[in-house]
Scaffold this motif. Structure first.
Motif, mmCIF file in Angstrom:
data_model
loop_
_atom_site.group_PDB
_atom_site.id
_atom_site.type_symbol
_atom_site.label_atom_id
_atom_site.label_comp_id
_atom_site.label_asym_id
_atom_site.label_seq_id
_atom_site.Cartn_x
_atom_site.Cartn_y
_atom_site.Cartn_z
ATOM 1 N N GLU A 138 0.825 -1.201 0.000
ATOM 2 C CA GLU A 138 0.000 0.000 0.000
ATOM 3 C C GLU A 138 0.861 1.252 0.000
ATOM 4 N N ASN A 139 1.988 1.153 0.675
ATOM 5 C CA ASN A 139 2.912 2.277 0.740
ATOM 6 C C ASN A 139 4.125 1.943 -0.128
ATOM 7 N N PHE A 140 4.305 2.712 -1.187
ATOM 8 C CA PHE A 140 5.396 2.464 -2.130
ATOM 9 C C PHE A 140 6.767 2.495 -1.451
ATOM 10 N N SER A 141 6.833 3.176 -0.307
ATOM 11 C CA SER A 141 8.121 3.319 0.370
ATOM 12 C C SER A 141 8.678 1.998 0.870
ATOM 13 N N THR A 142 7.832 0.989 1.093
ATOM 14 C CA THR A 142 8.325 -0.319 1.526
ATOM 15 C C THR A 142 9.261 -0.919 0.480
ATOM 16 N N ASN A 143 8.844 -0.844 -0.781
ATOM 17 C CA ASN A 143 9.675 -1.343 -1.878
ATOM 18 C C ASN A 143 11.001 -0.592 -1.927
ATOM 19 N N MET A 144 10.926 0.736 -1.830
ATOM 20 C CA MET A 144 12.145 1.542 -1.890
ATOM 21 C C MET A 144 13.051 1.289 -0.676
ATOM 22 N N LEU A 145 12.421 1.080 0.492
ATOM 23 C CA LEU A 145 13.198 0.789 1.703
ATOM 24 C C LEU A 145 14.022 -0.474 1.516
ATOM 25 N N LEU A 146 13.390 -1.525 1.018
ATOM 26 C CA LEU A 146 14.090 -2.795 0.857
ATOM 27 C C LEU A 146 15.186 -2.691 -0.187
ATOM 28 N N ASN A 147 14.936 -1.960 -1.285
ATOM 29 C CA ASN A 147 15.975 -1.775 -2.291
ATOM 30 C C ASN A 147 17.140 -0.972 -1.730
ATOM 31 N N ALA A 148 16.823 0.040 -0.911
ATOM 32 C CA ALA A 148 17.891 0.828 -0.282
ATOM 33 C C ALA A 148 18.710 -0.028 0.677
ATOM 34 N N LEU A 149 18.044 -0.933 1.385
ATOM 35 C CA LEU A 149 18.749 -1.797 2.336
ATOM 36 C C LEU A 149 19.645 -2.816 1.627
ATOM 37 N N LEU A 150 19.298 -3.166 0.393
ATOM 38 C CA LEU A 150 20.201 -4.019 -0.375
ATOM 39 C C LEU A 150 21.547 -3.323 -0.566
ATOM 40 N N VAL A 151 21.501 -2.016 -0.809
ATOM 41 C CA VAL A 151 22.735 -1.244 -0.989
ATOM 42 C C VAL A 151 23.469 -1.091 0.344
ATOM 43 N N VAL A 152 22.738 -0.710 1.390
ATOM 44 C CA VAL A 152 23.350 -0.533 2.715
ATOM 45 C C VAL A 152 23.978 -1.849 3.184
ATOM 46 N N GLY A 153 23.252 -2.942 2.989
ATOM 47 C CA GLY A 153 23.765 -4.253 3.401
ATOM 48 C C GLY A 153 25.027 -4.633 2.660
ATOM 49 N N ALA A 154 25.096 -4.287 1.378
ATOM 50 C CA ALA A 154 26.301 -4.598 0.611
ATOM 51 C C ALA A 154 27.515 -3.873 1.186
ATOM 52 N N PHE A 155 27.341 -2.616 1.609
ATOM 53 C CA PHE A 155 28.438 -1.880 2.238
ATOM 54 C C PHE A 155 28.807 -2.493 3.587
ATOM 55 N N CYS A 156 27.793 -2.874 4.353
ATOM 56 C CA CYS A 156 28.069 -3.538 5.630
ATOM 57 C C CYS A 156 28.871 -4.818 5.406
ATOM 58 N N GLY A 157 28.558 -5.511 4.321
ATOM 59 C CA GLY A 157 29.255 -6.753 4.028
ATOM 60 C C GLY A 157 30.743 -6.562 3.816
ATOM 61 N N ILE A 158 31.145 -5.421 3.223
ATOM 62 C CA ILE A 158 32.577 -5.153 3.049
ATOM 63 C C ILE A 158 33.255 -5.072 4.408
ATOM 64 N N TRP A 159 32.664 -4.313 5.308
ATOM 65 C CA TRP A 159 33.246 -4.134 6.637
ATOM 66 C C TRP A 159 33.266 -5.438 7.409
ATOM 67 N N TRP A 160 32.183 -6.202 7.332
ATOM 68 C CA TRP A 160 32.116 -7.463 8.066
ATOM 69 C C TRP A 160 33.090 -8.490 7.487
ATOM 70 N N THR A 161 33.328 -8.434 6.174
ATOM 71 C CA THR A 161 34.317 -9.326 5.560
ATOM 72 C C THR A 161 35.713 -9.029 6.089
ATOM 73 N N ILE A 162 36.007 -7.734 6.314
ATOM 74 C CA ILE A 162 37.304 -7.328 6.856
ATOM 75 C C ILE A 162 37.410 -7.663 8.348
ATOM 76 N N LYS A 163 36.345 -7.402 9.080
ATOM 77 C CA LYS A 163 36.368 -7.509 10.543
ATOM 78 C C LYS A 163 36.273 -8.949 11.049
ATOM 79 N N PHE A 164 35.410 -9.751 10.443
ATOM 80 C CA PHE A 164 35.138 -11.098 10.950
ATOM 81 C C PHE A 164 35.836 -12.161 10.108
ATOM 82 N N SER A 165 35.905 -13.354 10.643
ATOM 83 C CA SER A 165 36.425 -14.479 9.859
ATOM 84 C C SER A 165 35.430 -14.791 8.747
#
Length: 444
Positions: A282-309
């Protein structure tokens, strides 16, 4: 020149050449993500225009993934015999040509065939692009840069969604313009890949020692030496991936990769329809939120790859994703706020851990069969993703959303078990050490 002045290939500092190779490989991955991302939004327009059934929706949605299976398997194997650089160029000639002709399709069958050709090119690029870059990068930066493939790929995937929304509201036959919009990107990649060198590691394993040293001297400097140059000329064959030494590495990479991308592609290819079915559109922002989180998560993944085993990051992510998707399948429709929060957390972690699909396969196989191994793992993942994407519309129509999410959860459970049993720890090792199967699984 004294021995003390020499620098091992795996320990050389990053230079402009590394950055150029990273840039042209990243540009390719952006195009890869964009080319796969456009089909989900395009299908929302194509379906009513062509009267597509759920069968054809699933078939077209999975067509590039079917091609990816074929391209990864065949072109990855071929590059271990003819070299990385030739396939590095050929991939995008095929992608650009098939992308251009999508504008003129008139039937679902024509679009299906062109998308398969695009997928074949993309599959070859997944296999050879990861391999090529891994064989040039120093170990200190290899994990972060290979993991960053996921960030660039996600940017391309999400950019396709945003462009699709814009074109839908501004152009007639918007889906044609959306599908062909990847053509300039593919041409850009072709132009900048012209003149790229062959992998010196591959040359060395073919007995072409002088050529290997000439490339190292030209691009990395006269004080750099190949750290695995004492290894005998390679005799690797595709069948070696299933030898006693490599079988666990092969199975691990194929299965964990497949178990991650089945829910990824199945869910995010049809995200608008899934949100609608779950009552969250019903709210178009849900779709945009999830797409934005795909990008944010990808950046988090770089840091977590460096930080964790590598191993711990993968296993814990699988567990979290399985619990999250199970919760989404069991939550009642009335719990919309909790569903959005859970879906958001799932999206963030799914995108982050996807960074490891660019790291583990490239680090797991010896030079003789590295491209074949990366290709096989990618092929297995795309075959699984193609099947999952093909089945998803029919599964939702016949089983409902809850049961569909539950069987997708099952793939994450399998990934968890396989990772606990077989995931190696390759974070601090040279590429030669990391691809040695007799290293202990838990070595750090």
């Amino acid at each position: 020149m004294t021995t003390s002045n020499l620098i091992k290939f795996d320990d050389v500092p990053l230079n402009k050449f590394h950055l150029k190779m990273t840039g042209i490989t990243f540009a390719a991955h952006f195009t890869d993500g964009f080319s796969l991302g456009v089909i989900g939004i395009a299908l929302t327009v194509i379906t009513p225009q062509m009267g597509l059934s759920p069968f054809w929706q699933g078939l077209i949605g999975s067509s590039a993934l079917i091609g990816l299976f074929l391209g990864s398997l065949v072109l990855g194997w071929v590059s271990d015999y003819v070299g990385r650089q030739r396939i590095f160029m050929l991939n995008f000639v095929l992608i650009a040509t098939a992308t251009f002709f999508q504008f003129f399709v008139q039937t679902p069958e024509q679009l299906f065939l062109l998308r398969i050709l695009i997928g074949i090119g993309l599959g070859g690029d997944y296999s050879v692009g990861h391999t090529m870059l891994a064989e040039f990068l120093p170990r200190k930066h290899r994990g972060a840069i290979l993991g960053s493939f996921s960030v660039i790929w996600t940017f391309g995937y999400v950019a396709a969604s945003f462009l699709g929304v814009y074109l839908q509201s501004t152009l007639a036959d918007s889906w044609r313009w959306l599908l062909v919009s990847a053509f300039p990107l593919a041409m850009f990649v072709i132009f900048y890949r012209i003149g790229s060198p062959e992998s010196p590691r591959w040359l060395l394993r073919q007995g072409r020692t002088e050529e290997a040293h000439a490339i190292v001297k030209k691009y990395l400097g006269p004080t750099v030496v190949l750290d695995d140059e004492t290894v005998a000329q390679g005799t690797g064959k595709f069948i070696d991936l299933f030898s006693r030494k490599l079988i666990k590495r092969t199975l691990f990479n194929c299965i964990f990769f497949m178990c991650l991308v089945i829910p990824y592609f199945a869910i995010y290819t049809f995200l608008p329809d899934i949100l609608k079915t779950m009552g969250l559109s019903e709210n178009f922002s849900t779709n945009m939120l999830l797409n934005a989180l795909l990008v944010v998560g990808a950046f988090c993944g770089i840091w977590w790859t460096i930080k964790f085993s590598r191993r711990g990051f993968l296993i814990n992510s699988f567990i979290f994703l399985g619990i999250s998707l199970l919760a989404l399948g069991l939550l009642p429709p009335s719990a919309k706020t909790l569903m959005i929060i859970t879906f958001a957390a799932f999206t963030l972690v799914m995108s982050a851990v996807s960074n490891l699909v660019g790291v583990f396969p490239a680090e797991s196989f010896p030079t003789d069969v590295r491209s074949s191994g990366v290709g096989l793992a990618t092929a297995a993942s795309r075959l699984g993703a193609a099947v999952g994407t093909f089945l998803l519309p029919m599964s939702i129509a016949n089983l409902g959303m809850s049961y569909t999410l539950l069987w997708l959860t099952g793939t994450l459970v399998v990934g968890t078990i396989v990772s606990i049993a077989w995931a190696p720890e390759t974070k601090t090792l040279t590429l030669s050490e990391a691809s040695t199967p007799d290293k202990p699984i838990h070595s750090a």
